[in-house]
Design a protein around this motif. Sequence first.
Motif: not given
Length: 113
Positions: A8-26
Amino acid sequence: MKCVPCRGGEPTLTDAEMADVLPTVRDWSVVERGDGIKRLERIFKFKNFAEALSFTDGVGQIAEEEGHHRAILTEWGRVTVTWWTHKIRGLHKNDFVMAAKTSKLYLEFSLQS
């Protein structure tokens, strides 16, 4: 790649971070339910219930090995897998790791049938 336990206490991914990694999980989508928590979700198709159930067991085994659990809906001919990190009420890089492992498992199932 091993999933690292999330505290707990770790940040969630930002929308920009999600946009960067989403292509890795087609074929995975970021969805947001009424509770405002973002999740990764994908529907996997199978020929019958037995194959869907076998895949469900495989996803469960991966989740146990990694200590990172998921929501899963097993139906006739399809399985919906949803990943998110409960402790931070959102998406963490671990969820993307688990989505990739789930996709790899599905590929292995597809090659067997």
